[in-house]
Design an enzyme around this catalytic site. Structure first.
Site, mmCIF file in Angstrom:
data_model
loop_
_atom_site.group_PDB
_atom_site.id
_atom_site.type_symbol
_atom_site.label_atom_id
_atom_site.label_comp_id
_atom_site.label_asym_id
_atom_site.label_seq_id
_atom_site.Cartn_x
_atom_site.Cartn_y
_atom_site.Cartn_z
ATOM 1 N N ASP A 174 2.531 -2.304 103.529
ATOM 2 C CA ASP A 174 1.890 -0.997 103.368
ATOM 3 C C ASP A 174 0.528 -1.219 102.718
ATOM 4 O O ASP A 174 0.311 -2.214 102.029
ATOM 5 C CB ASP A 174 2.732 -0.071 102.486
ATOM 6 C CG ASP A 174 2.455 1.402 102.783
ATOM 7 O OD1 ASP A 174 3.291 2.046 103.442
ATOM 8 O OD2 ASP A 174 1.391 1.903 102.358
ATOM 9 N N ASP A 198 -3.773 -3.853 105.021
ATOM 10 C CA ASP A 198 -4.302 -2.778 105.862
ATOM 11 C C ASP A 198 -4.165 -3.263 107.305
ATOM 12 O O ASP A 198 -4.782 -4.268 107.686
ATOM 13 C CB ASP A 198 -5.777 -2.554 105.491
ATOM 14 C CG ASP A 198 -6.463 -1.533 106.393
ATOM 15 O OD1 ASP A 198 -5.866 -1.126 107.422
ATOM 16 O OD2 ASP A 198 -7.601 -1.154 106.068
ATOM 17 N N ASN A 204 4.683 0.759 112.624
ATOM 18 C CA ASN A 204 4.939 2.150 112.227
ATOM 19 C C ASN A 204 3.762 2.800 111.514
ATOM 20 O O ASN A 204 3.596 4.018 111.610
ATOM 21 C CB ASN A 204 6.181 2.180 111.327
ATOM 22 C CG ASN A 204 6.325 3.494 110.598
ATOM 23 O OD1 ASN A 204 6.746 4.499 111.159
ATOM 24 N ND2 ASN A 204 5.930 3.513 109.314
ATOM 25 N N TYR A 221 -5.718 11.559 117.358
ATOM 26 C CA TYR A 221 -4.343 11.086 117.161
ATOM 27 C C TYR A 221 -3.636 10.912 118.513
ATOM 28 O O TYR A 221 -3.007 9.881 118.768
ATOM 29 C CB TYR A 221 -3.602 12.103 116.286
ATOM 30 C CG TYR A 221 -2.194 11.728 115.909
ATOM 31 C CD1 TYR A 221 -1.947 10.752 114.945
ATOM 32 C CD2 TYR A 221 -1.097 12.362 116.497
ATOM 33 C CE1 TYR A 221 -0.645 10.418 114.580
ATOM 34 C CE2 TYR A 221 0.195 12.034 116.145
ATOM 35 C CZ TYR A 221 0.423 11.068 115.181
ATOM 36 O OH TYR A 221 1.710 10.744 114.822
ATOM 37 N N LYS A 273 -2.189 7.429 120.179
ATOM 38 C CA LYS A 273 -0.786 7.205 120.533
ATOM 39 C C LYS A 273 -0.634 6.980 122.044
ATOM 40 O O LYS A 273 0.221 6.209 122.475
ATOM 41 C CB LYS A 273 0.071 8.381 120.053
ATOM 42 C CG LYS A 273 0.092 8.542 118.517
ATOM 43 C CD LYS A 273 0.661 7.328 117.797
ATOM 44 C CE LYS A 273 0.901 7.589 116.318
ATOM 45 N NZ LYS A 273 1.495 6.435 115.631
HETATM 46 P P1 NAP Z 1 3.584 8.745 106.262
HETATM 47 O O1 NAP Z 1 4.636 9.475 105.522
HETATM 48 O O2 NAP Z 1 2.164 9.110 106.039
HETATM 49 O O3 NAP Z 1 3.774 7.166 106.026
HETATM 50 C C1 NAP Z 1 2.900 6.230 106.623
HETATM 51 C C2 NAP Z 1 2.759 5.040 105.713
HETATM 52 O O4 NAP Z 1 1.790 4.159 106.318
HETATM 53 C C3 NAP Z 1 2.232 5.409 104.317
HETATM 54 O O5 NAP Z 1 2.916 4.704 103.313
HETATM 55 C C4 NAP Z 1 0.775 4.982 104.415
HETATM 56 O O6 NAP Z 1 0.199 4.647 103.154
HETATM 57 C C5 NAP Z 1 0.863 3.768 105.305
HETATM 58 N N1 NAP Z 1 -0.434 3.426 105.883
HETATM 59 C C6 NAP Z 1 -1.433 4.271 106.212
HETATM 60 N N2 NAP Z 1 -2.487 3.587 106.671
HETATM 61 C C7 NAP Z 1 -2.136 2.271 106.643
HETATM 62 C C8 NAP Z 1 -2.814 1.084 106.975
HETATM 63 N N3 NAP Z 1 -4.078 1.084 107.423
HETATM 64 N N4 NAP Z 1 -2.165 -0.102 106.807
HETATM 65 C C9 NAP Z 1 -0.901 -0.131 106.329
HETATM 66 N N5 NAP Z 1 -0.221 0.972 105.973
HETATM 67 C C10 NAP Z 1 -0.827 2.167 106.128
HETATM 68 O O7 NAP Z 1 3.833 8.849 107.841
HETATM 69 P P2 NAP Z 1 5.202 9.141 108.651
HETATM 70 O O8 NAP Z 1 5.288 10.597 108.883
HETATM 71 O O9 NAP Z 1 6.314 8.399 108.040
HETATM 72 O O10 NAP Z 1 4.784 8.487 110.042
HETATM 73 C C11 NAP Z 1 5.112 7.149 110.393
HETATM 74 C C12 NAP Z 1 4.728 6.920 111.852
HETATM 75 O O11 NAP Z 1 5.394 7.885 112.670
HETATM 76 C C13 NAP Z 1 3.239 7.085 112.129
HETATM 77 O O12 NAP Z 1 2.823 6.138 113.080
HETATM 78 C C14 NAP Z 1 3.143 8.481 112.692
HETATM 79 O O13 NAP Z 1 2.025 8.634 113.521
HETATM 80 C C15 NAP Z 1 4.447 8.566 113.456
HETATM 81 N N6 NAP Z 1 4.904 9.942 113.689
HETATM 82 C C16 NAP Z 1 5.275 10.758 112.662
HETATM 83 C C17 NAP Z 1 5.718 12.057 112.942
HETATM 84 C C18 NAP Z 1 6.165 13.000 111.866
HETATM 85 O O14 NAP Z 1 6.520 14.146 112.206
HETATM 86 N N7 NAP Z 1 6.183 12.620 110.597
HETATM 87 C C19 NAP Z 1 5.762 12.518 114.265
HETATM 88 C C20 NAP Z 1 5.352 11.651 115.280
HETATM 89 C C21 NAP Z 1 4.938 10.364 114.985
HETATM 90 P P3 NAP Z 1 -0.642 5.805 102.344
HETATM 91 O O15 NAP Z 1 0.288 6.963 102.175
HETATM 92 O O16 NAP Z 1 -1.014 5.127 101.072
HETATM 93 O O17 NAP Z 1 -1.810 6.128 103.228
#
Ligand code: NAP
Length: 249
Positions: free
Chosen positions: A38, A61, A88, A152, A156
């Site tokens: 992360d 990153d 992810n 976004y 994707k």
């Molecule tokens: P989240 O809660 O924001 O968690 C994402 C994690 O990735 C956070 O810990 C974030 O750190 C970290 N991150 C961000 N930028 C990064 C980088 N450059 N390098 C390494 N780590 C990084 O997101 P989530 O909702 O769990 O989503 C996870 C995945 O599922 C994503 O790819 C998202 O697009 C996809 N997704 C989510 C949803 C949904 O409804 N939640 C729906 C469709 C797809 P920080 O918080 O410190 O930035």
């Protein structure tokens, strides 16, 4: 719980919270040792303490090539190999076309599309040498199109194309590349959305409610296991049916 991933080594990016943390826990519960990645290292310690198996925490990153290659080298030094890569980590910077800044476009494409590309490149030699591997890319139902998310959705959609292309390129090395497309899932990312936008999304949701991080983790675990050995280049939508079409209310 099944034990389909006994002693496999799995790298999960964005593992500090939300879907990534749930994926890490699920893979660990089925026997995999974890490399938790992360950008924010603090949250990783908390997750690693909740796993059933050994874990290495690495701050990186995913959009930075040097950091990605150093992270995979550290994973190999620690565990000897990488069997599973789950791309992810992802971000949102929403806005309608006229207001979407170049910076928000570049940042989202960098993290969501270049990041997985770099991680795949970094693990390729390891998986090729052992003639096996599983790569699971977390895309989004939005790859089909979503207003206010040009950056976004494009990132994707690009990741779906990357998934399908690498599935063709890497199949000869017995490396499977698949994608999971979550719908609306309750995580810190969705909590950060404006209330009105979230309410609109829920109205469009066939199930009328959000999915759980564990729904996504279960699909990723399946694709990472031997049960999915002949599944390659596919996108599994885990979205309560939203990708099937419009909901008429
Ligand atoms: P989240 O809660 O924001 O968690 C994402 C994690 O990735 C956070 O810990 C974030 O750190 C970290 N991150 C961000 N930028 C990064 C980088 N450059 N390098 C390494 N780590 C990084 O997101 P989530 O909702 O769990 O989503 C996870 C995945 O599922 C994503 O790819 C998202 O697009 C996809 N997704 C989510 C949803 C949904 O409804 N939640 C729906 C469709 C797809 P920080 O918080 O410190 O930035």
């Amino acid at each position: 719980m099944l034990n389909r991933l006994q002693d496999k080594i799995a790298v999960v990016t964005g593992a500090g919270q939300g879907i990534g943390a749930a994926i890490a826990k699920r893979l660990s519960s089925e026997g995999a040792k974890l490399v938790l990645v992360d950008i924010n290292e603090d949250c990783l310690k908390d997750i690693s303490g909740k796993l059933d198996t050994e874990a290495l925490c690495v701050a990186a990153d995913v959009s930075n090539k040097d950091q990605v290659f150093a992270m995979i080298a550290q994973a190999k030094d620690t565990f000897g190999t990488v069997d599973i890569l789950v791309n992810n980590a992802g971000i949102i910077r929403d806005g309608f076309l006229a207001k979407l800044s170049e910076d928000d476009w570049e940042k989202v494409i960098d993290v969501n599309l270049k990041g997985p590309f770099l991680c795949c490149q970094a693990v390729f030699d390891i998986m090729k040498a052992q003639n096996s591997g599983k790569i699971v890319n977390i895309v989004s139902r939005s790859w089909l199109g979503n207003i206010g998310q040009a950056n976004y959705s494009a990132s994707k959609g690009g990741l779906v194309s990357l998934t399908r292309t690498l599935a063709l390129e890497l199949a000869r090395f017995q490396i499977n590349v698949n994608a999971v497309a979550p719908g609306l899932i309750g995580t810190p990312m969705t909590k950060s959305m404006p209330e009105e936008a979230l309410a609109r999304l829920l109205r469009m949701q066939p199930t009328g409610k959000m999915g759980s991080v564990n729904d996504i983790a279960a699909a990723v675990c399946f694709l990472s296991s031997g049960d999915a050995q002949f599944i390659n280049g596919q996108v599994i939508h885990v979205d309560g049916g939203k990708s099937c079409g419009l909901l008429s209310l």
